[in-house]
Write a protein that holds these residues in place. Structure first.
Motif, mmCIF file in Angstrom:
data_model
loop_
_atom_site.group_PDB
_atom_site.id
_atom_site.type_symbol
_atom_site.label_atom_id
_atom_site.label_comp_id
_atom_site.label_asym_id
_atom_site.label_seq_id
_atom_site.Cartn_x
_atom_site.Cartn_y
_atom_site.Cartn_z
ATOM 1 N N PHE A 275 -11.103 32.729 13.376
ATOM 2 C CA PHE A 275 -10.467 32.509 12.075
ATOM 3 C C PHE A 275 -9.148 33.292 12.093
ATOM 4 O O PHE A 275 -9.106 34.442 12.563
ATOM 5 N N GLU A 276 -8.079 32.676 11.561
ATOM 6 C CA GLU A 276 -6.756 33.316 11.631
ATOM 7 C C GLU A 276 -6.757 34.695 10.980
ATOM 8 O O GLU A 276 -6.061 35.611 11.426
ATOM 9 N N THR A 277 -7.571 34.862 9.937
ATOM 10 C CA THR A 277 -7.553 36.099 9.160
ATOM 11 C C THR A 277 -8.560 37.134 9.668
ATOM 12 O O THR A 277 -8.781 38.141 9.010
ATOM 13 N N SER A 278 -9.163 36.905 10.813
ATOM 14 C CA SER A 278 -10.143 37.860 11.356
ATOM 15 C C SER A 278 -9.452 39.047 12.012
ATOM 16 O O SER A 278 -8.455 38.882 12.711
ATOM 17 N N ARG A 279 -9.999 40.223 11.764
ATOM 18 C CA ARG A 279 -9.621 41.408 12.540
ATOM 19 C C ARG A 279 -10.899 42.215 12.768
ATOM 20 O O ARG A 279 -11.787 42.238 11.908
ATOM 21 N N ALA A 280 -10.980 42.857 13.942
ATOM 22 C CA ALA A 280 -12.234 43.518 14.310
ATOM 23 C C ALA A 280 -12.585 44.630 13.326
ATOM 24 O O ALA A 280 -11.713 45.414 12.925
ATOM 25 N N THR A 281 -13.859 44.676 12.922
ATOM 26 C CA THR A 281 -14.334 45.746 12.047
ATOM 27 C C THR A 281 -15.468 46.506 12.747
ATOM 28 O O THR A 281 -15.872 46.136 13.852
ATOM 29 N N THR A 282 -15.939 47.551 12.070
ATOM 30 C CA THR A 282 -16.984 48.402 12.655
ATOM 31 C C THR A 282 -18.252 48.330 11.797
ATOM 32 O O THR A 282 -18.202 47.879 10.653
ATOM 33 N N HIS A 283 -19.354 48.835 12.354
ATOM 34 C CA HIS A 283 -20.596 48.866 11.579
ATOM 35 C C HIS A 283 -20.440 49.750 10.334
ATOM 36 O O HIS A 283 -21.103 49.516 9.334
ATOM 37 N N GLN A 284 -19.552 50.763 10.404
ATOM 38 C CA GLN A 284 -19.360 51.653 9.252
ATOM 39 C C GLN A 284 -18.658 50.929 8.109
ATOM 40 O O GLN A 284 -18.893 51.191 6.942
ATOM 41 N N ASP A 285 -17.755 50.013 8.441
ATOM 42 C CA ASP A 285 -16.942 49.341 7.424
ATOM 43 C C ASP A 285 -16.793 47.877 7.867
ATOM 44 O O ASP A 285 -15.728 47.446 8.302
ATOM 45 N N PRO A 286 -17.891 47.115 7.750
ATOM 46 C CA PRO A 286 -17.940 45.825 8.446
ATOM 47 C C PRO A 286 -17.234 44.660 7.759
ATOM 48 O O PRO A 286 -16.902 43.680 8.409
ATOM 49 N N VAL A 287 -17.019 44.777 6.422
ATOM 50 C CA VAL A 287 -16.619 43.594 5.660
ATOM 51 C C VAL A 287 -15.307 43.846 4.932
ATOM 52 O O VAL A 287 -15.074 44.942 4.422
ATOM 53 N N TYR A 288 -14.438 42.845 4.890
ATOM 54 C CA TYR A 288 -13.215 42.934 4.079
ATOM 55 C C TYR A 288 -12.947 41.568 3.453
ATOM 56 O O TYR A 288 -13.519 40.556 3.851
ATOM 57 N N ASP A 289 -12.044 41.583 2.469
ATOM 58 C CA ASP A 289 -11.780 40.401 1.648
ATOM 59 C C ASP A 289 -10.362 39.903 1.914
ATOM 60 O O ASP A 289 -9.428 40.696 1.913
ATOM 61 N N VAL A 290 -10.217 38.628 2.189
ATOM 62 C CA VAL A 290 -8.882 38.022 2.232
ATOM 63 C C VAL A 290 -8.905 36.829 1.292
ATOM 64 O O VAL A 290 -9.711 35.898 1.479
ATOM 65 N N ASP A 291 -8.077 36.876 0.270
ATOM 66 C CA ASP A 291 -7.956 35.772 -0.700
ATOM 67 C C ASP A 291 -9.313 35.369 -1.283
ATOM 68 O O ASP A 291 -9.604 34.181 -1.464
ATOM 69 N N GLY A 292 -10.174 36.364 -1.513
ATOM 70 C CA GLY A 292 -11.459 36.080 -2.152
ATOM 71 C C GLY A 292 -12.538 35.599 -1.196
ATOM 72 O O GLY A 292 -13.652 35.284 -1.613
ATOM 73 N N ILE A 293 -12.240 35.533 0.097
ATOM 74 C CA ILE A 293 -13.236 35.133 1.108
ATOM 75 C C ILE A 293 -13.627 36.383 1.887
ATOM 76 O O ILE A 293 -12.757 37.108 2.400
ATOM 77 N N MET A 294 -14.942 36.647 1.968
ATOM 78 C CA MET A 294 -15.411 37.865 2.634
ATOM 79 C C MET A 294 -15.490 37.624 4.149
ATOM 80 O O MET A 294 -16.007 36.589 4.594
ATOM 81 N N HIS A 295 -14.999 38.586 4.909
ATOM 82 C CA HIS A 295 -14.990 38.488 6.374
ATOM 83 C C HIS A 295 -15.887 39.580 6.961
ATOM 84 O O HIS A 295 -15.698 40.761 6.643
ATOM 85 N N TYR A 296 -16.823 39.184 7.827
ATOM 86 C CA TYR A 296 -17.626 40.149 8.615
ATOM 87 C C TYR A 296 -17.223 39.929 10.071
ATOM 88 O O TYR A 296 -17.424 38.837 10.622
ATOM 89 N N CYS A 297 -16.634 40.941 10.700
ATOM 90 C CA CYS A 297 -16.046 40.740 12.043
ATOM 91 C C CYS A 297 -16.347 41.931 12.956
ATOM 92 O O CYS A 297 -15.430 42.507 13.564
ATOM 93 N N VAL A 298 -17.599 42.311 13.071
ATOM 94 C CA VAL A 298 -17.950 43.457 13.910
ATOM 95 C C VAL A 298 -17.962 43.019 15.381
ATOM 96 O O VAL A 298 -18.639 42.046 15.748
ATOM 97 N N ALA A 299 -17.212 43.751 16.197
ATOM 98 C CA ALA A 299 -17.011 43.315 17.586
ATOM 99 C C ALA A 299 -18.200 43.648 18.490
ATOM 100 O O ALA A 299 -18.364 43.018 19.533
ATOM 101 N N ASN A 300 -18.992 44.645 18.104
ATOM 102 C CA ASN A 300 -20.168 44.975 18.929
ATOM 103 C C ASN A 300 -21.432 44.871 18.080
ATOM 104 O O ASN A 300 -22.147 45.850 17.865
ATOM 105 N N MET A 301 -21.714 43.665 17.625
ATOM 106 C CA MET A 301 -22.858 43.457 16.724
ATOM 107 C C MET A 301 -24.174 43.975 17.305
ATOM 108 O O MET A 301 -24.980 44.558 16.572
ATOM 109 N N PRO A 302 -24.463 43.795 18.624
ATOM 110 C CA PRO A 302 -25.771 44.241 19.134
ATOM 111 C C PRO A 302 -26.030 45.732 18.909
ATOM 112 O O PRO A 302 -27.181 46.158 18.855
ATOM 113 N N GLY A 303 -24.959 46.530 18.746
ATOM 114 C CA GLY A 303 -25.135 47.966 18.511
ATOM 115 C C GLY A 303 -25.897 48.248 17.227
ATOM 116 O O GLY A 303 -26.501 49.311 17.080
#
Ligand code: NAD
Length: 363
Positions: A275-303
């Motif tokens: 997704f164009e608006t994705s940027r890597a996040t962490t388990h500590q702060d996994p979610v962010y909002d762009v234009d009212g759409i929530m993004h979950y983008c954790v790069a090492n999910m298995p952790g």
């Protein structure tokens, strides 16, 4: 052979390279297993469990690197670990060298023999040491997406399974490979209305045959993908184009057509995200909002599920680890071309063509 397992030192890495079960099997094969004190704690394996399995506990990574013939890890060696590798030593772990010239040059300089989990193959052309982590990430994706869909977490306030008289959430899974299949199964199991999109017709056919009716399949044309994204409460991004960055399948402009509070779970974020608006996040702060759409983008999910991930990875690596220890790496690779495909660096030379091409190094 002396098999050494140091504690992972990459931040937020709680997995461990050798499970107690793997240690016990290696010991039964006549090998010595040396585990750094505390290496298994993050995955729920205390030192005493390793001792009971017949392993020896060492106080420091230095002691393990000094003594072991083969180092078995999870993540690529960090700079301090690379400094401890020595000529003739075997390193068996994830490496991901193509985007990492510093690591590649250090491994070449070390003189060690480095076998990368991610390039070991199987007879069907799959990647058996990557697949378990894709299975974990796929199964986690709807779980994290469902949490994010909750109102207090910024989502639309939609329950995955609905209730009698109320429709369930609509979930679009883009990419029907290992991640996508596991994500679809869990989302469908939670009662959601799930559609899997893929550009591979054989893959869609296989999914249709295997999971008759559990979820729908749809060819991932641009128009079909856009329509499913618009209608979705949750979109799981699970595409992979081998050796390339993930294609951007949802633009920022597309977000305004989506339902407010819908959730994008970009599992492909480790390949740059789909997704164009994705940027890597962490388990500590996994979610962010762009234009009212929530993004979950954790790069090492298995952790997030280090114990399950450790056990799943350990199941997959064990036969290869035992083959290397029993026969020596040369004979093990001669006997098994799939293991040979894992060889990335040996005796001061890069041996993996795709990495050489990516980094401009002779192979
Ligand atoms: P896979 O090769 O098994 O499946 C990928 C699928 O994507 C294939 O079926 C392919 O046909 C499909 N595809 C490619 N381009 C497409 C497009 N434009 N539209 C629709 N489908 C398309 O790969 P996988 O193991 O399922 O991995 C998927 C992604 O998840 C990869 O980027 C991988 O690196 C990533 N991953 C991330 C994590 C994490 O922690 N974030 C963990 C594991 C895997």
């Amino acid at each position: 052979m002396k098999i050494g397992c140091p504690t992972e030192i990459k931040p937020q890495e709680f997995r461990v390279g050798v499970t107690p079960a793997a240690a016990a099997e290696a010991v039964a094969h006549g090998h010595e297993v040396i585990v750094q004190s505390g290496a298994g704690t993050g995955a729920g394996f205390e030192d005493a469990v390793y001792t009971a399995a017949g392993a020896r506990i060492a106080d420091s990574a230095e002691a393990i690197f000094a003594e072991a013939d083969m180092i078995v890890k999870v993540k690529e060696p960090q700079a301090v670990e690379r400094g401890m590798l020595r000529e003739g030593q075997i390193l068996f772990t994830y490496l991901h060298l193509a985007p990492d010239p510093d690591q590649t040059h250090d491994l070449i300089a070390s003189g060690a023999t480095c076998i990368a989990y991610e390039t070991v193959t199987d007879d069907r052309g799959g990647l058996p040491l990557l697949a378990p982590m894709s299975e974990v990430a796929g199964k986690l994706a709807p779980q994290m997406g469902a949490w994010t869909l909750q109102k207090a977490n910024g989502g639309r306030g939609v329950l995955m399974g609905g209730v009698p008289g109320v429709l369930p959430a609509r979930v679009a899974v883009i990419g029907g490979g290992v991640v996508g299949t596991h994500a679809a199964r869990v989302a469908a199991g939670m009662g959601a209305d799930v559609t899997v999109l893929d550009r591979s017709l054989p893959r869609l056919k296989a999914l249709d045959d295997m999971f008759r009716g559990e979820f729908k399949t749809l060819y991932a044309s641009q128009s079909n993908t856009a329509e499913q994204v618009r209608a979705a409460d949750m979109v799981v991004g699970a595409v992979l184009i081998p050796g390339a960055a993930a294609p951007k399948l949802v633009s920022r402009a597309d977000l305004s057509d989506m339902k407010p509070g819908a959730v994008l779970v970009d599992v492909a974020i480790d390949q740059g995200g789909c997704f164009e608006t994705s940027r890597a996040t962490t388990h500590q702060d996994p979610v962010y909002d762009v234009d009212g759409i929530m993004h979950y983008c954790v790069a090492n999910m298995p952790g997030a599920v280090a114990r399950t991930s450790t056990l799943a990875l350990g199941n997959a690596t064990l036969p290869f680890m035992l083959a290397i220890a029993d026969k020596g790496w040369q004979q093990a690779c001669l006997d098994d071309p799939n293991l040979l495909n894992g060889l990335n660096v040996h005796a001061g030379k890069l041996t993996y063509f795709a990495v050489g091409r990516a980094l401009g190094i002779d192979v």
